[in-house]
Structure formats: structure tokens, C-alpha cells
Design a protein around this motif. Structure first.
Motif, PDB file in Angstrom:
ATOM      1  N   GLU A   1       2.469  73.502  -4.534  1.00  0.00           N
ATOM      2  CA  GLU A   1       3.634  72.970  -4.071  1.00  0.00           C
ATOM      3  C   GLU A   1       4.860  73.353  -4.918  1.00  0.00           C
ATOM      4  N   ILE A   2       4.597  74.718  -5.321  1.00  0.00           N
ATOM      5  CA  ILE A   2       5.690  75.054  -6.209  1.00  0.00           C
ATOM      6  C   ILE A   2       7.038  75.208  -5.734  1.00  0.00           C
ATOM      7  N   ASP A   3       6.978  75.580  -4.279  1.00  0.00           N
ATOM      8  CA  ASP A   3       8.256  75.427  -3.314  1.00  0.00           C
ATOM      9  C   ASP A   3       8.849  74.195  -3.606  1.00  0.00           C
TER      10      ASP A   3
ATOM     11  N   THR B   1      14.363  79.723  -3.984  1.00  0.00           N
ATOM     12  CA  THR B   1      14.736  80.425  -2.918  1.00  0.00           C
ATOM     13  C   THR B   1      13.304  81.082  -2.436  1.00  0.00           C
ATOM     14  N   GLN B   2      13.159  81.604  -1.266  1.00  0.00           N
ATOM     15  CA  GLN B   2      11.836  82.332  -0.759  1.00  0.00           C
ATOM     16  C   GLN B   2      11.644  83.433  -1.430  1.00  0.00           C
ATOM     17  N   GLU B   3      13.085  84.314  -1.960  1.00  0.00           N
ATOM     18  CA  GLU B   3      12.801  85.375  -2.879  1.00  0.00           C
ATOM     19  C   GLU B   3      12.653  85.165  -4.255  1.00  0.00           C
ATOM     20  N   GLU B   4      12.971  84.158  -4.830  1.00  0.00           N
ATOM     21  CA  GLU B   4      12.597  83.951  -6.276  1.00  0.00           C
ATOM     22  C   GLU B   4      11.239  83.422  -6.037  1.00  0.00           C
ATOM     23  N   LEU B   5      10.636  82.698  -5.303  1.00  0.00           N
ATOM     24  CA  LEU B   5       9.145  82.347  -5.090  1.00  0.00           C
ATOM     25  C   LEU B   5       8.389  83.583  -4.921  1.00  0.00           C
TER      26      LEU B   5
ATOM     27  N   LEU C   1      12.309  87.672 -12.654  1.00  0.00           N
ATOM     28  CA  LEU C   1      13.104  86.401 -12.301  1.00  0.00           C
ATOM     29  C   LEU C   1      14.371  86.301 -12.501  1.00  0.00           C
ATOM     30  N   ARG C   2      15.078  85.563 -11.573  1.00  0.00           N
ATOM     31  CA  ARG C   2      16.508  85.227 -11.628  1.00  0.00           C
ATOM     32  C   ARG C   2      16.704  83.971 -12.030  1.00  0.00           C
ATOM     33  N   ASP C   3      16.124  82.809 -11.561  1.00  0.00           N
ATOM     34  CA  ASP C   3      16.369  81.405 -11.349  1.00  0.00           C
ATOM     35  C   ASP C   3      15.676  81.027 -13.009  1.00  0.00           C
TER      36      ASP C   3
END
Ligand SMILES: Cc1cc2nc3c(=O)[nH]c(=O)nc-3n(C[C@H](O)[C@H](O)[C@H](O)COP(=O)(O)OP(=O)(O)OC[C@H]3O[C@@H](n4cnc5c(N)ncnc54)[C@H](O)[C@@H]3O)c2cc1C
Length: 470
Positions: free
Chosen positions: A105-107, A112-116, A150-152
Motif C-alpha cells: 500500500e505504499i502508494d 507520484t507514479q514516477e517516484e513510485l 529518488l526525488r521526493d
């Protein structure tokens, strides 16, 4: 043939493990000395008002398949400890107020989908670094590698917190190699993490029980004052009343720094080695809140990792310095009686919560009370309404752990931070005092927490017996 007279100083996981392994061979006549009145060191378990309390706050990364289980295998008694396996589904990540299962459930964190995608890539690339390349990765920091993906900042917090739980160091000090090794073992190869039935103390107690059955002698509440050294060779021990006992072999579970600095004495070592020993640093220290509830308030969950913010490193540094927060919200919470119902009287519940704390952050009863309130406020957020059910609460501080077991109350021992892993781990065989061996988490090569200590016992057994470490 006469047996090798051996003194083991300390009954932590490594001390009790090596004592049992050697006694069982029949070649060693072993005395196990423990300064405290109970066995187990940081893994000890005690009774309090009908509840069974571990000194620390534990989850065993690889349970029966890890180094502690391998000691039991070698002893020929794999069933001597029963384990409660913990699956990911029973564990919750409480990330800034959002409860979620990891990783499914990390989303829900809101990446964002990209970060995921980048996060998953980081995870899978790091876990698949070939074994032969891992030593080179031991010199590189997990944060540096994360930053390439990673960006976030929340993603960094997530992995940073995981590494701080493994090795209890800062994420920018965590070596990629050892992190990848441990993660792969735990999450890919073994999937056998868990908690010992009977509390953490059940493991060293099982080792000691086997040790005694094979003729080993346990001396509780019997601190060793000195290791006797003659002509560069360990030849015995001295007790506080001045009694001296001769031994062929001395094994210290007391830790590298106390052994070199106090038990052997600095005069027996060259300055270059002392500088090296002084330069090693311990993992950070934790405090642990133990909470007894009047009824089972928490139903299905057995384990929670609570991360209250994105500023992980700043928070950890404040806590290390001795700050007591209003609300503790970076904490690991095993719900002990959901793991092992025999840990408390029927109809009650027991949980523990642990997190970073400064060695001297709890010197007065007012500070102890402040810590309890900080944990209660944090727990109230994870389990709303829990405060109404508290029967009693205890807080074990790093100072308490230091008083009992030394090493600045640290969680693990000499930490697995950059520059202190692989070939840079402290040695098993003392390089300057013959017949003296170090056996504790300090001289373990690899593994998480207690498994690093057990690894040290397995490797020392291999060294002394000429067998290969399993
Ligand atoms: C709060 C906390 C949380 C933790 N969480 C986890 C976890 O989730 N998972 C995990 O695997 N590990 C965890 N650990 C780490 C783990 O407990 C330790 O790494 C491990 O128990 C260390 O074992 P050891 O054999 O090195 O020595 P220790 O446990 O430090 O034992 C050393 C023993 O030597 C004795 N001793 C010292 N000097 C003398 C002397 N002169 N004479 C006689 N006896 C002496 C001490 O009394 C002690 O019993 C945690 C620890 C703490 C404190």
C-alpha cells in the motif's frame, strides 16, 4: 585428553551461544560468568506485575533461519526455541498519520507514479547487487545511492528509517553493501522474521540450558573484574573479591572497548591499536516504553513502525543530544501479547515502543515521566483511545541499559556504519593478547542486531573448531 579450561565473560546472545557451542563439543570445560542476576544481556526478559518484559524492544530479522537459529541447529536442538513468524500483512507502517501495509500500500503515501517507479527500481537494483560486488558497496552511503534514484524527500525518510531500524545509525552513515545483504536475506531469501515465544530471553536461556546439560557451569551475579595476562597471553580471570582462576582460554562478551580498556588494561596494547579501538563508535541508544493495558485494545496488528515526519535525521540528532519530545512519533512498536499471548495475564494486553534517546536524557524522575507522556501521546495517535486502558507504564532508558550492560546503553554494539563494516569490523582473536577472543555484536561480521552477536559466536566457533561457519 584434558579439556581446554575456558572462561566466557558475559551471557548475552554471543556469550551464551559460544559457551553452549564449546561445551557441547566435550573438548572444553567452560565457566560462564554473568555480572547480572539473569542471563541474556540486552536480550534478557524479566517478570513485572505478572507481565513478561523484554529489556529491549525486539523483532528478530530472520528468526529460526537467522544466526540465532543456526546456533540451535549446530547444537542439534533447533526446536529449543519456538518462534512466532511475523508476516508483512500483520505489520503496519504509520507514515505521518497514514496507516498502510508495506510494500503493497505504499502508494497511499501519495508518491507520484514516477517516484513510485523510481522507488521500486532503487529497491530492486540495490537488492540485486551481485554478492561479489557487495564489499565494494560497503564504502558507499545508502543516502548517496538513494539520491541517484529518488526525488521526493519522503521516500528518503522511508528508507532512512528502515536503515535506522536495522543498524541504529543515521542513513547517511549506512553502507549500501551491508544494507543490501541484510535486506536480501530478510526480505527475499528467508522471509522468516519473528519473535521468540517466551520473550527474547527464551533464546539465551535455551543456549544456557543446553550449556549446563553439557557440563557447563553458570555463575550469575558474578562480574569478572580483570582478565589476567602474562607474557602477552590471557591466563585467567580475577573476581571482585580478588579470587583468581586460571584458564587456558578467555572469551569476552563484554564488548571490545570495555574488554580492552578495563578487563585487560590499556597497558597491554600498543598505542596504534588503542587509537583504533577508541575510534570505533557504538550504534545509537534507544529508550523503551512498556505499556500494560487492561484489555486487548489492539486486535490484528502485531508490529507497527511509526514515522511522524520527513525530518528524520534532524529529529534523530535532537533525540541523541538528550531532547525529550512532547510526542514520540518515530518508534517501533511490537504488540508483544499479540505475538505471544503468554506474555501477560489473560484479558490484558502488553505492547512496547522504542525509539532513539540520548544516554543522559532520563536522569531524574521528572524526565522519566516526560518520556512516558511523550510515548503515550505518540501511541494515542496510532491507537486512538489507548490512554484510557493503561494499567501501568514503565520506561527503560539508555542510562538503565548502560547501568545493566554497559557500552553507553547503545542498542547493538560497535555499529555497522561506513568504515566499520566488512574488513573493518573488530577482530574475533585479540591481536595482542594470545588466547583471548572477543565474542559479541562488536565482533560480528554481518547481520541485524542480535543476529550480529550470534554471527560472532558462529564465527568464533568455526575459528576454534576448524569448521566452516554455517
Ligand atoms: C532497546 C533495544 C532494542 C533492540 N532491538 C533489537 C531488535 O529488534 N532485533 C535484534 O535482533 N536486536 C535488537 N537489539 C540489539 C540486541 O539486543 C543486541 O545487539 C544483542 O543482544 C547484543 O548481544 P551481545 O551478545 O553482543 O551482548 P550483550 O547483550 O551486550 O551482553 C553482554 C553481557 O555481558 C555481561 N558482562 C559485561 N561485562 C561483564 C563482566 N565484567 N563480567 C561478567 N559479565 C559481564 C553483561 O551483563 C551482559 O549480560 C536491541 C537492543 C536494545 C537495547
Amino acid at each position: 585428553m584434558s579439556r581446554i579450561k575456558t572462561a566466557v565473560i558475559g551471557s548475552g546472545i554471543a556469550g551464551s551461544g559460544i559457551a553452549a557451542l564449546l561445551a557441547r563439543t566435550g573438548d572444553y570445560e567452560v565457566d560462564l560468568y554473568e555480572a547480572n542476576g539473569i542471563v541474556g544481556g540486552r536480550f534478557a526478559t524479566v517478570m513485572h506485575q505478572g507481565f513478561r518484559l523484554d529489556i529491549g524492544c525486539h523483532m528478530i530479522a530472520n528468526g529460526p533461519r537467522g544466526a540465532m537459529g543456526k546456533i540451535l541447529d549446530l547444537l542439534g536442538e533447533p526446536e529449543a526455541v519456538r518462534w512466532r513468524h511475523v508476516s508483512m500483512e500483520e505489520s503496519i507502517f504509520f507514515f505521518k498519520g497514514t496507516p498502510l501495509h508495506f510494500p503493497s500500500e505504499i502508494d497511499r503515501i501519495g508518491f507520484t507514479q514516477e517516484e513510485l517507479g523510481r522507488l521500486m527500481q532503487f529497491f530492486s537494483d540495490t537488492l540485486s547487487i551481485p554478492e561479489k560486488d557487495l564489499p565494494a558497496w560497503d564504502d558507499r552511503s545508502l543516502v548517496d545511492r538513494m539520491e541517484g534514484y529518488l526525488r521526493d524527500p519522503r521516500a528518503r525518510t522511508l528508507f532512512g528509517y528502515l536503515s535506522s531500524i536495522y543498524f541504529v545509525v543515521h542513513d547517511d552513515e549506512t553502507p549500501v553493501g551491508e544494507w543490501a545483504r541484510c535486506s536480501r536475506e530478510m526480505m527475499v531469501e528467508n522471509l522468516s522474521g519473528g519473535y521468540p515465544i517466551g520473550g527474547t530471553g527464551a533464546i539465551p536461556r535455551a543456549y544456557v540450558e543446553i550449556f549446563e546439560r553439557h557440563g557447563g557451569r553458570l555463575h550469575l551475579a558474578c562480574p569478572v573484574r580483570r582478565i589476567l595476562v602474562e607474557d602477552g597471553r590471557a591466563c585467567g580471570i580475577e573476581l571482585p573479591d580478588g579470587t583468581r582462576r586460571p584458564y587456558d582460554l578467555v572469551i569476552s562478551n563484554a564488548g571490545l572497548k570495555p574488554t580492552v580498556g578495563k578487563l585487560v588494561g590499556r597497558q597491554n596494547y600498543p598505542e596504534t591499536f588503542l587509537e583504533k579501538v577508541d575510534g570505533y563508535t557504538h550504534s545509537l541508544a534507544w529508550g523503551v516504553a512498556k505499556v500494560a493495558l487492561d484489555e486487548p485494545v489492539i486486535r490484528d496488528t502485531v508490529f507497527v513502525l511509526c514515522m511522524g515526519g520527513d525530518d528524520l535525521n534532524d529529529r534523530m540528532k535532537e533525540l541523541e543530544k538528550g531532547h525529550i519530545p512532547d510526542k514520540m512519533d518515530f518508534m517501533m512498536i511490537p504488540v508483544i501479547s499479540n505475538l505471544d499471548p503468554s506474555a501477560c495475564p489473560s484479558g490484558r494486553q502488553l505492547l512496547v515502543a522504542g525509539g532513539v534517546a540520548g544516554l543522559r536524557s532520563c536522569s531524574t524522575s521528572a524526565e522519566r515521566e516526560k518520556w512516558k507522556q511523550a510515548y503515550l501521546r505518540g501511541l494515542e495517535e496510532v491507537f486512538p483511545g489507548i490512554g484510557r486502558h493503561v494499567l501501568w507504564m514503565e520506561y527503560t532508558s539508555p542510562g538503565d541499559i548502560d547501568n545493566l550492560f554497559g557500552k553507553d546503553g547503545c542498542v547493538i554494539g560497535i555499529s555497522q556504519k561506513l568504515g566499520q563494516v566488512g574488513a573493518n569490523r573488530p577482530p574475533l582473536a585479540d591481536p595482542f593478547v594470545r588466547n583471548l577472543y572477543h565474542c559479541s555484536a562488536d565482533s560480528g561480521l554481518h547481520g541485524i542486531g542480535g543476529e550480529l552477536a550470534a554471527d560472532s559466536a558462529l564465527r568464533l566457533y568455526a575459528l576454534l573448531s576448524g569448521r566452516e561457519a554455517p
